[in-house]
Design an enzyme around this catalytic site. Structure first.
Site, PDB file in Angstrom:
ATOM      1  N   GLY A 210       0.866  -1.287   0.090  1.00 28.17           N
ATOM      2  CA  GLY A 210      -0.035   0.011   0.027  1.00 28.17           C
ATOM      3  C   GLY A 210       0.774   1.332   0.158  1.00 28.17           C
ATOM      4  N   HIS A 211       1.982   1.115   0.657  1.00 23.86           N
ATOM      5  CA  HIS A 211       2.865   2.426   0.494  1.00 23.86           C
ATOM      6  C   HIS A 211       4.180   1.716   0.296  1.00 23.86           C
ATOM      7  CE1 HIS A 211       4.942   5.995   1.384  1.00 23.86           C
ATOM      8  NE2 HIS A 211       4.147   6.657   1.798  1.00 23.86           N
ATOM      9  N   GLU A 327      -2.608  13.858  -1.008  1.00 31.06           N
ATOM     10  CA  GLU A 327      -1.034  14.165  -1.107  1.00 31.06           C
ATOM     11  C   GLU A 327      -0.834  13.682  -2.458  1.00 31.06           C
ATOM     12  OE1 GLU A 327       0.179  14.076   3.751  1.00 31.06           O
ATOM     13  OE2 GLU A 327       0.205  11.836   2.459  1.00 31.06           O
ATOM     14  N   GLU A 343       4.555  18.198  -0.383  1.00 35.91           N
ATOM     15  CA  GLU A 343       5.129  17.617   0.681  1.00 35.91           C
ATOM     16  C   GLU A 343       6.743  17.495   0.542  1.00 35.91           C
ATOM     17  OE1 GLU A 343       4.861  13.395   3.130  1.00 35.91           O
ATOM     18  OE2 GLU A 343       3.058  13.752   1.670  1.00 35.91           O
ATOM     19  N   CYS A 345       8.588  15.272   1.820  1.00 36.06           N
ATOM     20  CA  CYS A 345       8.996  13.812   1.649  1.00 36.06           C
ATOM     21  C   CYS A 345       8.589  13.396   0.053  1.00 36.06           C
ATOM     22  CB  CYS A 345       8.004  12.809   2.343  1.00 36.06           C
ATOM     23  SG  CYS A 345       8.420  12.576   3.903  1.00 36.06           S
ATOM     24  N   CYS A 418       6.577  12.323   9.159  1.00 37.84           N
ATOM     25  CA  CYS A 418       7.650  11.441   8.371  1.00 37.84           C
ATOM     26  C   CYS A 418       8.709  12.551   7.601  1.00 37.84           C
ATOM     27  CB  CYS A 418       6.743  10.909   7.121  1.00 37.84           C
ATOM     28  SG  CYS A 418       5.564  12.040   6.309  1.00 37.84           S
ATOM     29  N   CYS A 419       8.251  13.860   7.411  1.00 41.13           N
ATOM     30  CA  CYS A 419       9.220  14.771   6.886  1.00 41.13           C
ATOM     31  C   CYS A 419      10.236  15.122   7.571  1.00 41.13           C
ATOM     32  CB  CYS A 419       8.353  15.875   6.368  1.00 41.13           C
ATOM     33  SG  CYS A 419       6.919  15.637   5.148  1.00 41.13           S
TER      34      CYS A 419
END
Length: 674
Positions: A210-211, A327, A343, A345, A418-419
């Site tokens: 999924g990611h 996103e 974003e 990331c 996460c970033c």
């Protein structure tokens, strides 16, 4: 092993009795590892040091204070309640650990090494006997996180992030192993990877992660161990895209599967779609697998996807993923300014992917896009203090128009963080992007002062020492000194940035508006040299001796940027760039307002201001400010000098308006009544 591409890492230790020939096919160009480069750069060295001394410690402290470490401690005991918000919060520890490992590789720190070992012990205790490592389930298997599903893997195609967590674990483990030679984290990762090999495969469980990122992580484990099952599994996960049935007639990106890049097989995908970070990690993994397997269909696919992204879906600051909802990428040329997402990331992911594309093809255009992201839409993600961050990177902040996705100021941490942790792992690896080698060709990709030791073919045993001096990105004069043990013939390939050749970005999404530009000048030992151009590189091929000096003069003119007419948001507007730097106007330098400014001419001055924002070149441009009469019925313009700063430096002095694009006419000015 030393001849294999281990992404920005040192060669694997002799703990694995590997032959150097297990990867017969690989990237044709090899990076010069960051451990072979000593940066002494006035722009990047302070940022890398701030990352080591401020960002990484702050990230670890926040991983502890927010409960991320506690999740692992509870998982080891199989008791308690998952105490953070997202099931992928484990990865913030992995990413910070990865960045800390890169720092350790070039800056030994016994206290940091000891702390990492303590964290690794906690991680290891949370791992289940068969290798499963996922605190959102292990803490209380009967009551897992709501995204996780009642059993392992059943929600992996959607939101569980089990394989995403594994991917970041693998990347951190390889970084730590190569930095320290210790196997404590690597053994945890290998145990988890072996579980994945036993569960997933053609005759086993099927899923498109999924990611994405597990694909990149598995490739790194393959490069360290030579275990082909890891490479095979990486390709298997990529091949699973398009297998699950979605409603292809739906415009909803979740219903049609494009959000996860799962709507079609990767070799049939035509556009960069869906969640932008996921896409960057998928395309990076595809490039890795293509390089290692020679899969030409994958290469054609990543080429096609790159052309779509760069030619139709990238912001002028190098950011990608325009749409806040999901996103994600929008339609072709859908690049709104007031609601920009972009974003951090995703910009980091673009750096990863573009470097791999360069290693595949050897074309400077990929490094041009990488540089644009690096100096603009990525580094804007961290404040000058090293401990405040943007999740999104706005193109415009306007009084009276504030949108949920807009961030007018940086934050110390995010619920989904996460970033910041992605920045922590990218910054110390930047020296590994500067140079690369192919046979007896040395690529100079980024102009960052320092020294590098580069091994030439055959065998990489003939070393070249390059010493680079410049004041880039503020000045365009670069000096390279060559030192060799004995006279040696090889080619030095100097990237001539697109902006120095009159090209704003490849494929023409943005262009420079006219004007005669000064030529690029190359000198060898003080004599002007006519170099051959090859894929955006000036090739200086000769027999070199110690003390030879190459000088490169890149014209640092201020360029007026215009967008393709297909980008409706930017019609009738201009932006400004000098060297690799995109510029913006910020409230603090312009009487509190920037949204009512008209700019149509070029810069009247470009001057380095050492006391401004830790030292930047400021632009001054004669422009007009639109003024609304007190009666609200009349407007007039007032001539003013408008001050512009590099985009990355905005929002370090409080909240207020900011603009990258400026209208050329009164009729294009927004919010005249504000």
């Amino acid at each position: 092993m030393k001849n294999l591409f281990v992404c920005f890492l040192t060669a694997a230790s002799a703990a694995f009795p590997l032959a150097a020939t297990f990867a017969q096919t690989d990237y044709p160009i090899k990076p010069v590892l960051f451990t072979q480069v000593q940066v002494a750069d006035q722009f990047w060295l302070p940022r890398i040091e701030a990352n080591r001394t401020v960002t990484i410690p702050a990230s670890f402290e926040r991983c502890e204070s927010t409960g991320r470490v506690k999740n692992f401690e509870m998982a080891a005991l199989h008791q308690g309640k998952f105490c953070t918000v997202y099931p992928f919060d484990d990865t913030d520890i992995y990413k910070t650990l990865e960045g800390a490992s890169y720092s350790l590789a070039v800056h030994p720190d016994p206290a940091l090494a000891k702390y990492l070992d303590s964290l690794i012990t906690i991680i290891g205790k949370a791992q289940e006997p068969d290798g499963y490592l996922y605190t959102a389930r292990t803490i209380d298997p009967s009551h897992p996180h709501e995204w996780s599903g009642p059993e392992r893997w059943v929600k992996e195609h959607d939101g569980s992030h089990e394989l995403y967590n594994s991917g970041h674990l693998f990347e951190a483990a390889v970084a730590h192993y190569n930095a320290t030679g210790k196997r404590n984290l690597l053994d945890i990762a290998l145990k988890n990877a072996d579980l994945l090999v036993s569960v997933f495969g053609p005759d086993k469980r099927h899923v498109a992660p999924g990611h994405e990122i597990v694909e990149m992580g598995l490739v790194k484990l393959y490069r360290v161990t030579g275990k082909k099952e890891y490479l095979d599994l990486a390709k298997f996960f990529i091949e699973m895209r398009g297998e699950r049935q979605y409603d292809k007639t739906s415009k909803d990106v979740w219903k049609n599967g494009s959000y996860w890049q799962a709507n079609e097989p990767v070799t049939q995908q035509e556009e960069a779609e869906g969640h932008a970070v996921r896409a960057m990690y998928l395309y990076s993994g595809m490039a890795d697998v293509a390089a290692l397997t020679g899969d030409s269909a994958y290469i054609r696919a990543v080429d096609r996807l790159w052309e779509n992204m760069v030619g139709k879906k990238m912001y002028v600051h190098g950011g990608i993923g325009a749409i806040p909802d999901g996103e994600r990428f929008g339609d072709n040329y859908e690049l709104p300014n007031l609601t920009t997402y972009a974003e951090t990331c995703a910009a980091i992911g673009s750096v990863f992917w573009n470097y791999r594309m360069f290693l595949l093809h050897g074309d400077a255009k990929y490094m041009d896009v990488l540089e644009r992201a690096l100096y603009n839409g990525m580094i804007s993600g961290v404040g000058l203090d090293g401990k405040s961050f943007f999740y999104t990177n706005a193109m415009q902040i306007t009084k009276g128009k504030v949108f949920p996705a807009q961030e007018p100021a940086r934050a110390g941490w995010f619920t989904c963080s996460c970033c910041p942790t992605n920045i922590a792992r990218l910054l110390p690896s930047i020296p590994g992007y500067i140079y690369a080698v192919k046979g007896r060709e040395v690529f100079v990709n980024l102009y960052i002062s320092g020294k590098a030791t580069i091994g030439l073919a055959p065998g990489g045993k003939e070393n070249v020492r390059l010493t680079q001096e410049s004041n880039y990105p503020w000045e365009g004069n670069v000096k390279l000194r060559v030192d060799v043990a004995k006279a040696a013939s090889f080619g030095l390939l100097l990237r001539i940035p697109g902006w120095a050749r009159g090209e704003a970005v490849p494929d023409g999404l943005y262009q420079f508006a006219g004007g005669v530009r000064k030529p690029v000048v190359i000198k060898v030992n003080g004599q002007v040299t006519a170099a051959t151009m090859k894929n955006g590189y000036a090739v200086v091929d000769r027999k070199w001796k110690s003390g030879d000096v190459v000088e490169l003069e890149l014209p640092m003119e201020v360029q007026t940027v215009i967008a393709s007419d297909s980008v409706k948001e930017d019609r009738g507007k201009v932006a400004f760039q000098r060297g690799p730097m995109l510029y913006c106007a910020e409230w603090a330098d312009n009487g509190g307002r920037t949204s009512n400014v008209i700019l149509s001419g070029g810069a009247t001055s470009a001057k380095f201001e050492p006391g401004l924002l830790q030292g930047v070149v400021e632009l001054q441009i004669d422009g007009d400010r639109v003024v609304v009469g007190d009666d609200g019925l009349t407007i007039s313009t007032k001539r003013e000098t408008i001050h512009l700063i590099p985009y990355y430096a905005w929002a370090n002095r409080g909240k207020g308006e900011m603009n990258v694009w400026f209208p050329k006419r009164v009729t294009d000015v927004e919010l005249l009544t504000q």
